[in-house]
Design a protein around this motif. Structure first.
Motif, PDB file in Angstrom:
ATOM      1  N   GLN A 178    -101.505 -67.559   5.884  1.00  0.00           N
ATOM      2  CA  GLN A 178    -100.869 -67.089   7.073  1.00  0.00           C
ATOM      3  C   GLN A 178    -100.222 -68.159   7.930  1.00  0.00           C
ATOM      4  OE1 GLN A 178    -103.597 -65.693  10.629  1.00  0.00           O
ATOM      5  NE2 GLN A 178    -102.830 -63.784   9.866  1.00  0.00           N
ATOM      6  N   MET A 192     -95.413 -64.152  13.655  1.00  0.00           N
ATOM      7  CA  MET A 192     -95.480 -64.480  12.368  1.00  0.00           C
ATOM      8  C   MET A 192     -94.245 -64.417  11.849  1.00  0.00           C
ATOM      9  SD  MET A 192     -99.092 -62.263  11.492  1.00  0.00           S
ATOM     10  CE  MET A 192     -99.176 -63.111   9.633  1.00  0.00           C
ATOM     11  N   MET A 198     -92.406 -61.914   9.036  1.00  0.00           N
ATOM     12  CA  MET A 198     -93.467 -60.695   8.722  1.00  0.00           C
ATOM     13  C   MET A 198     -92.887 -59.354   9.305  1.00  0.00           C
ATOM     14  SD  MET A 198     -96.244 -60.249   7.120  1.00  0.00           S
ATOM     15  CE  MET A 198     -96.916 -61.816   6.911  1.00  0.00           C
ATOM     16  N   GLU A 211     -97.426 -57.470  10.732  1.00  0.00           N
ATOM     17  CA  GLU A 211     -97.420 -58.421  11.896  1.00  0.00           C
ATOM     18  C   GLU A 211     -98.341 -57.857  12.872  1.00  0.00           C
ATOM     19  OE1 GLU A 211     -95.076 -61.364  14.374  1.00  0.00           O
ATOM     20  OE2 GLU A 211     -94.618 -59.470  14.483  1.00  0.00           O
ATOM     21  N   ASN A 267    -102.014 -57.833  11.780  1.00  0.00           N
ATOM     22  CA  ASN A 267    -102.865 -59.215  11.870  1.00  0.00           C
ATOM     23  C   ASN A 267    -103.224 -59.437  13.259  1.00  0.00           C
ATOM     24  OD1 ASN A 267    -102.826 -60.857   9.056  1.00  0.00           O
ATOM     25  ND2 ASN A 267    -100.960 -59.253   8.952  1.00  0.00           N
TER      26      ASN A 267
END
Length: 236
Positions: free
Chosen positions: A39, A120, A123, A128, A131
């Protein structure tokens, strides 16, 4: 004013023989801890004692388990980026088990995530946000070793405790604008998209984020504990 700086590192350029040797060792050796990185998060940190000194920090993170992740922190996403620090992220449940004297060293992530400024790179939005729903509930402990914001071309001085943004008006506008342009993101729009997200279940703990005070690492001279006396040998 905070700016994005990438000071040039002194030293002789990497030789071809060194590069070839690195290629060989990379083929032979294993890199288990590094291979767990899955990540890439980009966020902004400020020094625990000086909010005017802000740094764009790129976190490359891997999970220890569902409640603990650890991140290597660089000043950019490029191959030659400098390793400037580390961050540990833990769940609210684990944060609540910490001694009260430890809690001020940890910062919350709720505002960073919900304001859109933690993102992110590259992403897709839906993935995104899936997460970051988890990150929104966590606490982080961050140490920076390399003060690139002041132009240091080597990691000088003491490691510093860093903190995260907790409300509007803290992030340097030029730093934010520069980041948005380089990564093609829109913090304001992402704030709207993340309005549904929730922070820690019990709210942000009052002792987190420096307990509302500034924190700075200091060096203090103390007596050095001597090595233990060797155990006498009874049998030759």
């Amino acid at each position: 004013m905070s700016t994005t700086r990438h000071p040039e590192v002194p030293g002789e350029p990497t030789r071809k023989t060194t590069a070839l040797l690195e290629t060989a060792t990379a083929t032979i050796q294993g890199f288990g801890p590094i291979n767990k990185i899955h990540q890439h998060l980009c966020a902004f940190h400020f020094y625990g004692h000086d909010m005017t000194r802000q740094v764009e920090a790129h976190h490359f993170c891997g999970h220890q388990n569902e409640e603990v992740r650890q991140c290597l922190m660089y000043d950019g996403p490029e191959e030659d980026a400098k390793l400037i620090g580390l961050e540990y992220l833990i769940s609210e449940n684990l944060f609540m088990t910490l001694p009260d004297a430890e809690k001020p060293l940890w910062h919350s992530h709720e505002f960073e995530v919900k304001s859109g400024v933690l993102f992110m790179p590259r992403m897709p939005g839906a993935l995104e946000r899936q997460n970051l729903e988890k990150v929104c509930k966590t606490y982080g402990k961050t140490i920076h070793f390399w003060q690139v914001d002041r132009g240091d071309n080597l990691p000088l001085g003491l490691p510093q405790i860093m903190m995260s943004l907790t409300r509007d008006g803290q992030l340097d506008e030029n730093l934010a604008s520069d980041c948005e342009k380089r990564f093609g993101v829109n913090f304001a729009k992402e704030r709207e998209n993340r309005g549904y997200m929730k922070g820690p279940e019990h709210g942000i703990h009052p002792l987190a984020n420096g307990a509302g005070k500034g924190l700075q690492t200091k060096l203090r001279e103390v007596d050095c504990k001597p090595a233990a006396e060797p155990v006498p040998r009874i049998f030759a």
